[in-house]
Scaffold this motif. Structure first.
Motif, PDB file in Angstrom:
ATOM      1  N   LEU A  59       0.849  -1.185   0.000  1.00 39.07           N
ATOM      2  CA  LEU A  59       0.000   0.000   0.000  1.00 39.07           C
ATOM      3  C   LEU A  59       0.881   1.230   0.000  1.00 39.07           C
ATOM      4  N   VAL A  60       0.489   2.216  -0.796  1.00 32.51           N
ATOM      5  CA  VAL A  60       1.242   3.467  -0.833  1.00 32.51           C
ATOM      6  C   VAL A  60       0.271   4.634  -0.727  1.00 32.51           C
ATOM      7  N   LEU A  61       0.775   5.737  -0.200  1.00 32.67           N
ATOM      8  CA  LEU A  61      -0.007   6.952  -0.039  1.00 32.67           C
ATOM      9  C   LEU A  61       0.476   7.971  -1.068  1.00 32.67           C
ATOM     10  N   VAL A  62      -0.460   8.510  -1.839  1.00 26.84           N
ATOM     11  CA  VAL A  62      -0.106   9.410  -2.937  1.00 26.84           C
ATOM     12  C   VAL A  62      -0.885  10.712  -2.820  1.00 26.84           C
ATOM     13  N   ASP A  63      -0.176  11.822  -2.881  1.00 27.99           N
ATOM     14  CA  ASP A  63      -0.804  13.137  -2.965  1.00 27.99           C
ATOM     15  C   ASP A  63      -1.234  13.341  -4.417  1.00 27.99           C
ATOM     16  N   LEU A  64      -2.538  13.335  -4.659  1.00 26.47           N
ATOM     17  CA  LEU A  64      -3.041  13.387  -6.029  1.00 26.47           C
ATOM     18  C   LEU A  64      -2.898  14.758  -6.671  1.00 26.47           C
ATOM     19  N   THR A  65      -2.506  15.748  -5.896  1.00 24.98           N
ATOM     20  CA  THR A  65      -2.312  17.089  -6.470  1.00 24.98           C
ATOM     21  C   THR A  65      -0.887  17.281  -6.974  1.00 24.98           C
ATOM     22  N   GLY A  66      -0.028  16.269  -6.788  1.00 29.96           N
ATOM     23  CA  GLY A  66       1.363  16.384  -7.190  1.00 29.96           C
ATOM     24  C   GLY A  66       1.589  15.996  -8.638  1.00 29.96           C
ATOM     25  N   PRO A  67       2.811  16.163  -9.124  1.00 28.49           N
ATOM     26  CA  PRO A  67       3.140  15.802 -10.507  1.00 28.49           C
ATOM     27  C   PRO A  67       3.120  14.288 -10.721  1.00 28.49           C
ATOM     28  N   GLY A  68       2.909  13.898 -11.987  1.00 27.85           N
ATOM     29  CA  GLY A  68       2.900  12.491 -12.340  1.00 27.85           C
ATOM     30  C   GLY A  68       1.561  11.817 -12.145  1.00 27.85           C
ATOM     31  N   VAL A  69       0.526  12.609 -11.815  1.00 33.59           N
ATOM     32  CA  VAL A  69      -0.815  12.054 -11.588  1.00 33.59           C
ATOM     33  C   VAL A  69      -1.794  12.701 -12.558  1.00 33.59           C
ATOM     34  N   SER A  70      -2.565  11.898 -13.252  1.00 34.07           N
ATOM     35  CA  SER A  70      -3.646  12.402 -14.095  1.00 34.07           C
ATOM     36  C   SER A  70      -4.903  11.598 -13.803  1.00 34.07           C
ATOM     37  N   ARG A  71      -6.036  12.221 -14.037  1.00 28.26           N
ATOM     38  CA  ARG A  71      -7.304  11.538 -13.739  1.00 28.26           C
ATOM     39  C   ARG A  71      -8.352  11.852 -14.783  1.00 28.26           C
ATOM     40  N   GLN A  72      -9.256  10.906 -14.911  1.00 33.90           N
ATOM     41  CA  GLN A  72     -10.325  11.035 -15.890  1.00 33.90           C
ATOM     42  C   GLN A  72     -11.615  10.546 -15.253  1.00 33.90           C
ATOM     43  N   THR A  73     -12.615  11.414 -15.185  1.00 33.02           N
ATOM     44  CA  THR A  73     -13.896  11.048 -14.589  1.00 33.02           C
ATOM     45  C   THR A  73     -14.568   9.957 -15.414  1.00 33.02           C
ATOM     46  N   GLN A  74     -15.127   8.967 -14.725  1.00 33.98           N
ATOM     47  CA  GLN A  74     -15.813   7.863 -15.395  1.00 33.98           C
ATOM     48  C   GLN A  74     -17.308   7.922 -15.111  1.00 33.98           C
ATOM     49  N   ALA A  75     -18.087   7.594 -16.106  1.00 35.84           N
ATOM     50  CA  ALA A  75     -19.545   7.656 -15.981  1.00 35.84           C
ATOM     51  C   ALA A  75     -20.038   6.607 -14.986  1.00 35.84           C
ATOM     52  N   SER A  76     -21.123   6.943 -14.292  1.00 34.76           N
ATOM     53  CA  SER A  76     -21.711   6.049 -13.303  1.00 34.76           C
ATOM     54  C   SER A  76     -23.228   6.129 -13.390  1.00 34.76           C
ATOM     55  N   ILE A  77     -23.894   5.062 -12.995  1.00 37.34           N
ATOM     56  CA  ILE A  77     -25.348   5.070 -12.976  1.00 37.34           C
ATOM     57  C   ILE A  77     -25.876   6.095 -11.976  1.00 37.34           C
ATOM     58  N   ASP A  78     -25.033   6.450 -11.001  1.00 33.27           N
ATOM     59  CA  ASP A  78     -25.416   7.433  -9.990  1.00 33.27           C
ATOM     60  C   ASP A  78     -24.391   8.571 -10.003  1.00 33.27           C
ATOM     61  N   PRO A  79     -24.670   9.644 -10.734  1.00 38.45           N
ATOM     62  CA  PRO A  79     -23.715  10.757 -10.816  1.00 38.45           C
ATOM     63  C   PRO A  79     -23.459  11.466  -9.485  1.00 38.45           C
ATOM     64  N   THR A  80     -24.258  11.174  -8.444  1.00 39.97           N
ATOM     65  CA  THR A  80     -23.991  11.777  -7.142  1.00 39.97           C
ATOM     66  C   THR A  80     -22.874  11.052  -6.405  1.00 39.97           C
ATOM     67  N   ARG A  81     -22.394   9.967  -6.955  1.00 43.22           N
ATOM     68  CA  ARG A  81     -21.220   9.249  -6.450  1.00 43.22           C
ATOM     69  C   ARG A  81     -20.267   9.068  -7.620  1.00 43.22           C
ATOM     70  N   SER A  82     -19.205   9.849  -7.654  1.00 44.75           N
ATOM     71  CA  SER A  82     -18.344   9.857  -8.831  1.00 44.75           C
ATOM     72  C   SER A  82     -17.228   8.815  -8.736  1.00 44.75           C
ATOM     73  N   TYR A  83     -16.664   8.499  -9.903  1.00 44.93           N
ATOM     74  CA  TYR A  83     -15.545   7.568 -10.020  1.00 44.93           C
ATOM     75  C   TYR A  83     -14.552   8.134 -11.033  1.00 44.93           C
TER      76      TYR A  83
END
Length: 373
Positions: A174-198
């Motif tokens: 297990l590792v802990l990652v600061d997602l606001t740092g460099p080397g991290v990218s993200r892409q929102t994925q569709a969900s049946i319930d948009p009030t809970r995002s992925y």
């Protein structure tokens, strides 16, 4: 054995219910469902101020210092109103990892922020569709750097920090990652319930800190997933109860052929089946809450049992709530679909129903073998 909650705990639950009744109506849920915001930030801040987020976090780390029993009851109330906030990802998952395996520095850095709602956490586990298996982990952690891709990270599009399961030199890590740092990218994925995002999280030589001992990642992930399964099961029971209430209330007010539709046998049987399903799930959840609060040996089996029964109950009640409302239940104007969306989203949030059914069978078989030996 008395598995019920104390009067003080029920009073605390009632306080949270009254707060949510005022600040998390269907109107607020729809605003997130139909709007651009990923979650209700005002509600999340209010829950932090009320002490919900920090309920099971020690006071030394900015929490309230209550137990998981209180958090279970709060989770039930969040489920009743299908609250559009990232409590599950931040508190049931990320905070639990930090409490179990975090260093003192990691706890001091992140737990106060999670408890205050100033940061959102997540757990990135899956890398593809289907059941996650130990040998299937491909993300790599080496020399303080993480590379790989994770999918369906809950609230990963808004999270500030992530616990990630990767392959290390000594095995699963297990590792802990600061997602606001460099080397991290993200892409929102569709969900049946948009009030809970992925989100899909991609790491390219991103800075990361080990969380827990080398090679203990898989065992720690299983422990936290069991804890989260119990807390989420309480959310599901809360949602199932509310769906049942909605169906009952409509059956009492809707008239057909000069009678309440609730007087017809088909509706009576439907409501009775919903009640039985929700009640069975609640009994399993109460037993699991006891196992969680005492760290009993029965915890793994009770967690899987609660997860399976609560998932079945919420899906059953949400579906039949639509049926009880008839043609109107399928319309956007009625709130039935809000609960149907959440029921199906939570059914996959920690792994599918079939995954947890398989886990339950495996754990019961393992327990029987140990008893026989």
């Amino acid at each position: 054995m008395n598995l019920d909650f104390s009067d003080e705990q029920k009073q605390l639950q009632d306080q949270v219910r009254r707060y949510l009744a005022e600040h998390c109506t269907a109107k607020e849920v729809r605003a997130i469902l139909e709007g651009p915001e990923p979650y209700d930030r005002a509600l999340y801040k209010g829950l932090a101020e009320l002490g919900v987020l920090g309920a099971a976090i020690p006071e030394a780390y900015g929490g309230v210092g209550l137990s998981h029993l209180e958090l279970c009851l709060m989770a039930e109330e969040l489920g009743r109103v299908i609250a559009p906030v990232p409590v599950a990802s931040s508190i049931y998952l990320c905070a639990q990892f930090l409490l179990l395996a975090g260093s003192e520095a990691q706890k001091q850095a992140w737990l106060p922020k999670l408890a205050a709602g100033e940061a959102v956490g997540t757990f990135a586990l899956a890398e593809s569709a289907g059941r996650v298996r130990r040998e299937g982990i491909r993300a790599r952690f080496e020399n303080g750097r993480l590379s790989g891709v994770k999918t369906a990270a809950p609230d990963g599009d808004v999270a500030d920090v992530a616990v990630v399961l990767a392959r290390g030199a000594g095995g699963p890590q297990l590792v802990l990652v600061d997602l606001t740092g460099p080397g991290v990218s993200r892409q929102t994925q569709a969900s049946i319930d948009p009030t809970r995002s992925y989100a899909k999280l991609s790491f390219e030589n991103a800075a990361a800190e080990p969380l827990g001992a080398a090679g203990d990642g898989w065992a720690l992930a299983e422990r936290v997933m069991d804890r989260a399964a119990i807390l989420m099961a309480f959310e599901q029971v809360g949602g199932a109860d509310r769906a049942l209430e909605m169906a009952r209330d409509y059956a009492l007010e809707r008239m057909a052929f000069g009678r309440q539709i609730g007087s017809f046998q088909a509706i009576k049987h439907m409501l009775a089946d919903m009640y039985v399903s929700a009640t069975l799930a609640r009994s399993n959840c109460y037993y699991a809450a006891w196992a969680l609060s005492t760290e009993a040996a029965e915890l793994p089996v009770s967690a899987a049992t609660a997860r399976v029964s609560a998932t079945q109950a919420f899906q059953h009640c949400a579906k039949n709530n639509i049926q009880a409302h008839g043609g109107m239940g399928f319309t956007w104007a009625f709130d039935c679909h809000l609960y149907y969306r959440r029921a199906n989203a939570l059914a996959l949030a920690l792994g599918s129903l079939s995954t947890w059914e398989s886990l339950l069978i495996e754990r019961m078989r393992s327990g029987n073998v140990e008893e026989a030996a």
